[in-house]
Design a protein around this motif. Structure first.
Motif, PDB file in Angstrom:
ATOM      1  N   GLN A 155      46.019  34.407  67.470  1.00 43.01           N
ATOM      2  CA  GLN A 155      44.775  34.310  68.201  1.00 43.01           C
ATOM      3  C   GLN A 155      44.304  32.859  68.319  1.00 43.01           C
ATOM      4  O   GLN A 155      44.700  31.989  67.541  1.00 43.01           O
ATOM      5  CB  GLN A 155      43.699  35.144  67.508  1.00 43.01           C
ATOM      6  N   VAL A 156      43.440  32.634  69.297  1.00 42.09           N
ATOM      7  CA  VAL A 156      42.842  31.318  69.476  1.00 42.09           C
ATOM      8  C   VAL A 156      41.877  31.063  68.318  1.00 42.09           C
ATOM      9  O   VAL A 156      40.956  31.860  68.099  1.00 42.09           O
ATOM     10  CB  VAL A 156      42.087  31.230  70.815  1.00 42.09           C
ATOM     11  N   PRO A 157      42.047  29.994  67.544  1.00 42.77           N
ATOM     12  CA  PRO A 157      41.103  29.698  66.468  1.00 42.77           C
ATOM     13  C   PRO A 157      39.758  29.259  67.023  1.00 42.77           C
ATOM     14  O   PRO A 157      39.658  28.891  68.204  1.00 42.77           O
ATOM     15  CB  PRO A 157      41.789  28.554  65.705  1.00 42.77           C
ATOM     16  N   PRO A 158      38.699  29.312  66.209  1.00 40.02           N
ATOM     17  CA  PRO A 158      37.390  28.850  66.684  1.00 40.02           C
ATOM     18  C   PRO A 158      37.469  27.432  67.240  1.00 40.02           C
ATOM     19  O   PRO A 158      38.000  26.533  66.592  1.00 40.02           O
ATOM     20  CB  PRO A 158      36.523  28.915  65.416  1.00 40.02           C
ATOM     21  N   ASP A 159      36.958  27.245  68.437  1.00 37.35           N
ATOM     22  CA  ASP A 159      36.993  25.943  69.131  1.00 37.35           C
ATOM     23  C   ASP A 159      38.414  25.420  69.308  1.00 37.35           C
ATOM     24  O   ASP A 159      38.621  24.223  69.487  1.00 37.35           O
ATOM     25  CB  ASP A 159      36.159  24.899  68.382  1.00 37.35           C
ATOM     26  N   GLY A 160      39.391  26.323  69.266  1.00 33.67           N
ATOM     27  CA  GLY A 160      40.783  25.909  69.398  1.00 33.67           C
ATOM     28  C   GLY A 160      41.229  25.846  70.843  1.00 33.67           C
ATOM     29  O   GLY A 160      40.565  26.357  71.755  1.00 33.67           O
ATOM     30  N   ASP A 161      42.356  25.207  71.066  1.00 35.13           N
ATOM     31  CA  ASP A 161      42.929  25.089  72.397  1.00 35.13           C
ATOM     32  C   ASP A 161      43.763  26.320  72.724  1.00 35.13           C
ATOM     33  O   ASP A 161      44.179  27.063  71.841  1.00 35.13           O
ATOM     34  CB  ASP A 161      43.814  23.845  72.496  1.00 35.13           C
ATOM     35  N   ARG A 162      44.025  26.515  74.008  1.00 42.27           N
ATOM     36  CA  ARG A 162      44.886  27.602  74.455  1.00 42.27           C
ATOM     37  C   ARG A 162      45.566  27.176  75.749  1.00 42.27           C
ATOM     38  O   ARG A 162      45.069  26.322  76.481  1.00 42.27           O
ATOM     39  CB  ARG A 162      44.096  28.896  74.653  1.00 42.27           C
ATOM     40  N   ASP A 163      46.707  27.776  76.002  1.00 46.14           N
ATOM     41  CA  ASP A 163      47.439  27.483  77.228  1.00 46.14           C
ATOM     42  C   ASP A 163      46.777  28.142  78.430  1.00 46.14           C
ATOM     43  O   ASP A 163      46.159  29.210  78.310  1.00 46.14           O
ATOM     44  CB  ASP A 163      48.882  27.979  77.131  1.00 46.14           C
ATOM     45  N   VAL A 164      46.930  27.516  79.573  1.00 43.61           N
ATOM     46  CA  VAL A 164      46.572  28.096  80.866  1.00 43.61           C
ATOM     47  C   VAL A 164      47.849  28.167  81.692  1.00 43.61           C
ATOM     48  O   VAL A 164      48.569  27.177  81.807  1.00 43.61           O
ATOM     49  CB  VAL A 164      45.510  27.249  81.593  1.00 43.61           C
ATOM     50  N   VAL A 165      48.147  29.342  82.221  1.00 45.35           N
ATOM     51  CA  VAL A 165      49.365  29.524  83.003  1.00 45.35           C
ATOM     52  C   VAL A 165      49.008  29.654  84.478  1.00 45.35           C
ATOM     53  O   VAL A 165      47.980  30.238  84.829  1.00 45.35           O
ATOM     54  CB  VAL A 165      50.158  30.764  82.533  1.00 45.35           C
ATOM     55  N   THR A 166      49.833  29.075  85.331  1.00 42.13           N
ATOM     56  CA  THR A 166      49.692  29.234  86.780  1.00 42.13           C
ATOM     57  C   THR A 166      50.981  29.837  87.315  1.00 42.13           C
ATOM     58  O   THR A 166      52.066  29.337  87.024  1.00 42.13           O
ATOM     59  CB  THR A 166      49.418  27.886  87.471  1.00 42.13           C
ATOM     60  N   ILE A 167      50.866  30.928  88.044  1.00 42.44           N
ATOM     61  CA  ILE A 167      52.025  31.615  88.602  1.00 42.44           C
ATOM     62  C   ILE A 167      51.912  31.595  90.122  1.00 42.44           C
ATOM     63  O   ILE A 167      50.897  32.008  90.690  1.00 42.44           O
ATOM     64  CB  ILE A 167      52.131  33.065  88.099  1.00 42.44           C
ATOM     65  N   THR A 168      52.952  31.083  90.759  1.00 46.10           N
ATOM     66  CA  THR A 168      53.026  31.058  92.219  1.00 46.10           C
ATOM     67  C   THR A 168      53.905  32.199  92.694  1.00 46.10           C
ATOM     68  O   THR A 168      55.036  32.355  92.227  1.00 46.10           O
ATOM     69  CB  THR A 168      53.607  29.718  92.705  1.00 46.10           C
ATOM     70  N   PHE A 169      53.375  33.013  93.595  1.00 43.98           N
ATOM     71  CA  PHE A 169      54.114  34.124  94.179  1.00 43.98           C
ATOM     72  C   PHE A 169      54.590  33.728  95.574  1.00 43.98           C
ATOM     73  O   PHE A 169      54.313  32.632  96.059  1.00 43.98           O
ATOM     74  CB  PHE A 169      53.236  35.372  94.248  1.00 43.98           C
ATOM     75  N   GLY A 170      55.299  34.647  96.219  1.00 46.98           N
ATOM     76  CA  GLY A 170      55.734  34.382  97.583  1.00 46.98           C
ATOM     77  C   GLY A 170      54.567  34.076  98.501  1.00 46.98           C
ATOM     78  O   GLY A 170      54.642  33.236  99.388  1.00 46.98           O
ATOM     79  N   THR A 171      53.455  34.772  98.297  1.00 45.63           N
ATOM     80  CA  THR A 171      52.195  34.462  98.980  1.00 45.63           C
ATOM     81  C   THR A 171      51.101  34.503  97.928  1.00 45.63           C
ATOM     82  O   THR A 171      50.836  35.543  97.339  1.00 45.63           O
ATOM     83  CB  THR A 171      51.895  35.489 100.094  1.00 45.63           C
ATOM     84  N   GLY A 172      50.472  33.379  97.677  1.00 53.47           N
ATOM     85  CA  GLY A 172      49.345  33.338  96.755  1.00 53.47           C
ATOM     86  C   GLY A 172      49.684  32.761  95.392  1.00 53.47           C
ATOM     87  O   GLY A 172      50.851  32.569  95.037  1.00 53.47           O
ATOM     88  N   GLU A 173      48.636  32.500  94.612  1.00 50.13           N
ATOM     89  CA  GLU A 173      48.781  31.867  93.308  1.00 50.13           C
ATOM     90  C   GLU A 173      47.620  32.273  92.417  1.00 50.13           C
ATOM     91  O   GLU A 173      46.492  32.446  92.879  1.00 50.13           O
ATOM     92  CB  GLU A 173      48.811  30.346  93.490  1.00 50.13           C
TER      93      GLU A 173
END
Length: 292
Positions: A155-173
């Motif tokens: 789990q994300v710790p208090p005030d901790g960092d976390r990843d952000v993912v971006t997924i590109t599809f054939g149309t849209g993101e």
């Protein structure tokens, strides 16, 4: 058409199907989330079908992570896609998924071209998100914020960092963060990680009737282990058979359906046969010839 996942070789089960479907029972209510976990079963979900006004491709083209960011910043970039003729055939089939405790219901498109479960979250304020049901993480007593995809139980710790993912599809993101929670398709329940959307492009998501995407691709298409919901069902031994099968009706007068844990002989007009997957990740098999 049916699909089976097993080691060391994955197979695609091919069949020709034709039949009508009876009305199915409703969704599980509160308190029934993991009642079926540890006991094998099957469940069939009625599917709505839609002929899109314009072409929509949910096949994953690219995935990228932004490490150590506490939230997505800036608008999701709109990808450049090649024109595709939409035609007049239905290409979107969607049904109900329940997430969290108590359950929050979402209509999800079942997509064999991607490998993650993607659900809009209440932190997404775009018009495309606001038009759909959104997952309220604070309303689920079993939800856990996950920091990094390669550590799906941390789990994300208090005030901790976390990843952000971006997924590109054939149309849209889309862009989003990782959440772990209970997931139910009817009485078939498991727990796994999914992507809670924080941003998404207006096109095409403002045009679709479904809320999210249920990726049914093989694990190679998923963000990491525990992100492939079908594999999570296999892991938790909740399926009578480790397969899912699909019946796509030719018109709105009969109902399309997807079954988890079984295939229906009543749908078949020919013999079944297994074909090895030729391109791991996608349900792709080699075709020897075509007779018309």
């Amino acid at each position: 058409m049916s699909f089976r996942s097993s080691l060391p070789v994955t197979y695609l089960l091919v069949s020709v199907v034709a039949a009508t479907q009876a009305r199915l029972p409703g969704l599980p209510g509160p308190g029934r989330f993991l009642a079926n976990e540890g006991s094998a079963g099957s469940y069939t979900i009625p599917l709505k079908r839609r002929v899109p006004r314009e072409a929509l491709s949910l096949s994953q083209l690219r995935t990228r992570l932004r490490h150590g960011q506490r939230r997505a910043q800036g608008a999701a970039r709109r990808p450049t896609a090649s024109p595709v003729h939409a035609g007049s055939q239905a290409s979107e089939y969607y049904g109900i998924l329940s997430v969290g405790s108590p359950p929050q219901d979402f209509e999800v498109v079942f997509d064999t071209g991607s490998g993650n479960l993607i659900i809009p979250s209440t932190t997404c304020k775009s018009d495309a998100c606001s038009m759909h049901r959104r997952f309220n993480r604070s309303m689920s007593s079993t939800a856990q914020d996950i920091a990094f995809a390669d550590a799906p139980d941390d789990q994300v710790p208090p005030d901790g960092d976390r990843d952000v993912v971006t997924i590109t599809f054939g149309t849209g993101e889309i862009s989003g963060v990782f959440v772990k929670d209970h997931l139910c398709l009817g009485d078939i329940c498991t727990h796994g990680d999914f992507i809670a959307v924080t941003e998404e492009t207006e096109q095409p998501f403002s045009l679709v009737p479904f809320d999210g995407i249920f990726g049914l691709g093989l694990p190679q298409m998923s963000q990491a282990p525990h992100f492939n919901v079908f594999d999570c069902m296999i892991r938790d031994k909740v399926l009578k058979k480790n397969l899912f099968s699909v019946f796509l009706a030719q018109n709105d007068e009969e109902e399309s359906e997807i079954s988890f844990g079984e295939y229906k002989a009543s749908r078949m007009v020919g013999e079944l046969f297994w074909v090895p997957v030729s391109n791991p990740g996608y349900w792709q098999g080699e075709m020897q010839d075509v007779t018309i």
